[in-house]
Design a protein around this motif. Structure first.
Motif, PDB file in Angstrom:
ATOM      1  N   UNK A   1       0.625  -1.127  -0.134  1.00 28.15           N
ATOM      2  CA  UNK A   1       0.211   0.010  -0.050  1.00 28.15           C
ATOM      3  C   UNK A   1       0.848   1.376  -0.022  1.00 28.15           C
ATOM      4  N   UNK A   2       1.838   1.123  -0.598  1.00 26.17           N
ATOM      5  CA  UNK A   2       2.827   2.306  -0.656  1.00 26.17           C
ATOM      6  C   UNK A   2       3.607   2.675  -1.972  1.00 26.17           C
ATOM      7  N   UNK A   3       4.007   3.865  -2.189  1.00 28.17           N
ATOM      8  CA  UNK A   3       4.964   4.111  -3.466  1.00 28.17           C
ATOM      9  C   UNK A   3       6.290   4.570  -3.042  1.00 28.17           C
ATOM     10  N   UNK A   4       6.968   4.057  -4.009  1.00 27.05           N
ATOM     11  CA  UNK A   4       8.661   4.199  -3.571  1.00 27.05           C
ATOM     12  C   UNK A   4       9.153   4.922  -4.658  1.00 27.05           C
ATOM     13  N   UNK A   5      10.115   5.627  -4.715  1.00 22.39           N
ATOM     14  CA  UNK A   5      11.142   6.158  -5.687  1.00 22.39           C
ATOM     15  C   UNK A   5      11.709   4.877  -6.624  1.00 22.39           C
ATOM     16  N   UNK A   6      11.520   5.416  -7.837  1.00 26.41           N
ATOM     17  CA  UNK A   6      11.641   4.094  -8.841  1.00 26.41           C
ATOM     18  C   UNK A   6      12.315   4.647  -9.945  1.00 26.41           C
ATOM     19  N   UNK A   7      13.157   3.548 -10.540  1.00 30.08           N
ATOM     20  CA  UNK A   7      13.914   3.836 -11.897  1.00 30.08           C
ATOM     21  C   UNK A   7      13.158   2.903 -12.830  1.00 30.08           C
ATOM     22  N   UNK A   8      13.319   2.961 -14.080  1.00 25.31           N
ATOM     23  CA  UNK A   8      12.862   1.950 -15.072  1.00 25.31           C
ATOM     24  C   UNK A   8      14.093   2.182 -15.981  1.00 25.31           C
ATOM     25  N   UNK A   9      14.580   0.951 -16.637  1.00 23.49           N
ATOM     26  CA  UNK A   9      15.811   0.919 -17.637  1.00 23.49           C
ATOM     27  C   UNK A   9      15.398  -0.002 -18.703  1.00 23.49           C
ATOM     28  N   UNK A  10      15.314   0.574 -19.874  1.00 24.80           N
ATOM     29  CA  UNK A  10      14.943  -0.412 -20.916  1.00 24.80           C
ATOM     30  C   UNK A  10      16.222  -1.299 -21.344  1.00 24.80           C
ATOM     31  N   UNK A  11      16.362  -2.515 -20.886  1.00 27.70           N
ATOM     32  CA  UNK A  11      17.437  -3.478 -21.003  1.00 27.70           C
ATOM     33  C   UNK A  11      17.582  -3.785 -22.495  1.00 27.70           C
ATOM     34  N   UNK A  12      16.524  -4.199 -23.174  1.00 30.97           N
ATOM     35  CA  UNK A  12      16.160  -4.398 -24.609  1.00 30.97           C
ATOM     36  C   UNK A  12      14.831  -4.270 -24.970  1.00 30.97           C
ATOM     37  N   UNK A  13      14.604  -4.526 -26.244  1.00 31.52           N
ATOM     38  CA  UNK A  13      13.241  -4.360 -26.620  1.00 31.52           C
ATOM     39  C   UNK A  13      12.018  -5.057 -26.033  1.00 31.52           C
ATOM     40  N   UNK A  14      12.738  -6.190 -25.215  1.00 36.64           N
ATOM     41  CA  UNK A  14      11.822  -7.134 -24.801  1.00 36.64           C
ATOM     42  C   UNK A  14      11.932  -7.360 -23.114  1.00 36.64           C
ATOM     43  N   UNK A  15      12.839  -6.550 -22.567  1.00 30.49           N
ATOM     44  CA  UNK A  15      13.199  -6.677 -21.315  1.00 30.49           C
ATOM     45  C   UNK A  15      13.150  -5.237 -20.589  1.00 30.49           C
ATOM     46  N   UNK A  16      12.454  -4.950 -19.401  1.00 28.61           N
ATOM     47  CA  UNK A  16      12.322  -3.861 -18.614  1.00 28.61           C
ATOM     48  C   UNK A  16      12.921  -3.932 -17.191  1.00 28.61           C
ATOM     49  N   UNK A  17      13.818  -3.288 -16.674  1.00 28.89           N
ATOM     50  CA  UNK A  17      14.079  -3.594 -15.272  1.00 28.89           C
ATOM     51  C   UNK A  17      13.468  -2.410 -14.430  1.00 28.89           C
ATOM     52  N   UNK A  18      12.933  -2.780 -13.813  1.00 28.91           N
ATOM     53  CA  UNK A  18      12.185  -1.737 -12.479  1.00 28.91           C
ATOM     54  C   UNK A  18      12.629  -2.136 -11.260  1.00 28.91           C
ATOM     55  N   UNK A  19      13.075  -0.722 -10.735  1.00 26.64           N
ATOM     56  CA  UNK A  19      13.809  -0.838  -9.326  1.00 26.64           C
ATOM     57  C   UNK A  19      13.084   0.136  -8.529  1.00 26.64           C
ATOM     58  N   UNK A  20      12.951  -0.259  -7.152  1.00 27.34           N
ATOM     59  CA  UNK A  20      12.044   0.600  -6.317  1.00 27.34           C
ATOM     60  C   UNK A  20      13.104   0.741  -5.049  1.00 27.34           C
ATOM     61  N   UNK A  21      13.199   1.975  -4.421  1.00 27.51           N
ATOM     62  CA  UNK A  21      14.268   2.405  -3.663  1.00 27.51           C
ATOM     63  C   UNK A  21      13.595   3.039  -2.274  1.00 27.51           C
ATOM     64  N   UNK A  22      14.161   3.006  -1.111  1.00 28.13           N
ATOM     65  CA  UNK A  22      13.958   3.778  -0.034  1.00 28.13           C
ATOM     66  C   UNK A  22      15.053   4.412   0.613  1.00 28.13           C
ATOM     67  N   UNK A  23      15.029   5.238   1.544  1.00 34.51           N
ATOM     68  CA  UNK A  23      16.025   5.813   2.266  1.00 34.51           C
ATOM     69  C   UNK A  23      16.829   6.574   0.980  1.00 34.51           C
ATOM     70  N   UNK A  24      16.079   7.189   0.286  1.00 33.68           N
ATOM     71  CA  UNK A  24      16.808   8.191  -0.632  1.00 33.68           C
ATOM     72  C   UNK A  24      17.630   7.461  -1.745  1.00 33.68           C
ATOM     73  N   UNK A  25      17.356   6.404  -1.991  1.00 35.20           N
ATOM     74  CA  UNK A  25      18.214   5.523  -3.178  1.00 35.20           C
ATOM     75  C   UNK A  25      19.202   4.563  -2.298  1.00 35.20           C
ATOM     76  N   UNK A  26      19.307   4.426  -0.984  1.00 34.09           N
ATOM     77  CA  UNK A  26      20.318   3.748  -0.414  1.00 34.09           C
ATOM     78  C   UNK A  26      20.068   1.960  -0.498  1.00 34.09           C
ATOM     79  N   UNK A  27      18.643   1.821  -0.401  1.00 34.41           N
ATOM     80  CA  UNK A  27      18.276   0.513  -0.479  1.00 34.41           C
ATOM     81  C   UNK A  27      17.425   0.196  -1.780  1.00 34.41           C
ATOM     82  N   UNK A  28      17.703  -0.600  -2.605  1.00 32.81           N
ATOM     83  CA  UNK A  28      16.892  -0.774  -3.848  1.00 32.81           C
ATOM     84  C   UNK A  28      16.749  -2.197  -3.957  1.00 32.81           C
ATOM     85  N   UNK A  29      15.705  -2.772  -4.603  1.00 35.27           N
ATOM     86  CA  UNK A  29      15.309  -3.924  -5.194  1.00 35.27           C
ATOM     87  C   UNK A  29      14.831  -3.814  -6.505  1.00 35.27           C
TER      88      UNK A  29
END
Length: 131
Positions: free
Chosen positions: A96-124
């Motif tokens: 039930x929360x929103x997180x800072x995030x990045x999206x990286x287009x790895x290839x035409x068929x692969x997208x890497x989505x990252x979510x971070x906390x603590x100003x980007x110190x911990x990301x998954x």
């Protein structure tokens, strides 16, 4: 030698074409196959809404108070931040929360989505696949 040069030229031109036609817009599936998200432009930004959710994802979201998972904006307000990279917010329904995030287009068929906390110190991150 001539054949090698021709093969190299074809490989380079094909690679350049693929890079220019790759786009983050479309239908994407999460790694567990429990969600499908359609990414689209929302004005000058990139957004994404859930268009299908499996029973487990629906149950997990309900436990967090999300009554209707399909239609939920999962990716919001992503701004271009370099070539093939965007920054915005990802919504995690089962938390039930929103997180800072990045999206990286790895290839035409692969997208890497990252979510971070603590100003980007911990990301998954997760690798999503185009459908």
């Amino acid at each position: 030698m001539r054949v090698l040069a021709m093969a190299l030229l074809l490989a380079l031109s094909g690679g350049a074409h693929a890079a220019t036609t790759a786009t983050p817009f479309g239908l994407w599936q999460n790694p567990k196959g429990t969600l499908l998200v359609r990414t689209h432009s929302c004005g000058p930004l990139l957004c994404g809404n859930i268009v299908w959710a499996g029973p487990k994802a629906i149950a997990d979201a309900r436990e967090a108070g999300v009554t209707s998972l399909v239609g939920t904006e999962l990716l919001s307000d992503y701004r271009a931040n370099g070539r093939g990279r965007w920054t915005g917010q990802v919504y995690v329904p089962d938390q039930g929360r929103r997180f800072y995030s990045t999206i990286e287009l790895e290839s035409a068929n692969s997208l890497r989505i990252s979510g971070c906390i603590l100003g980007g110190l911990i990301c998954k991150h997760q690798e999503w696949t185009r459908r």
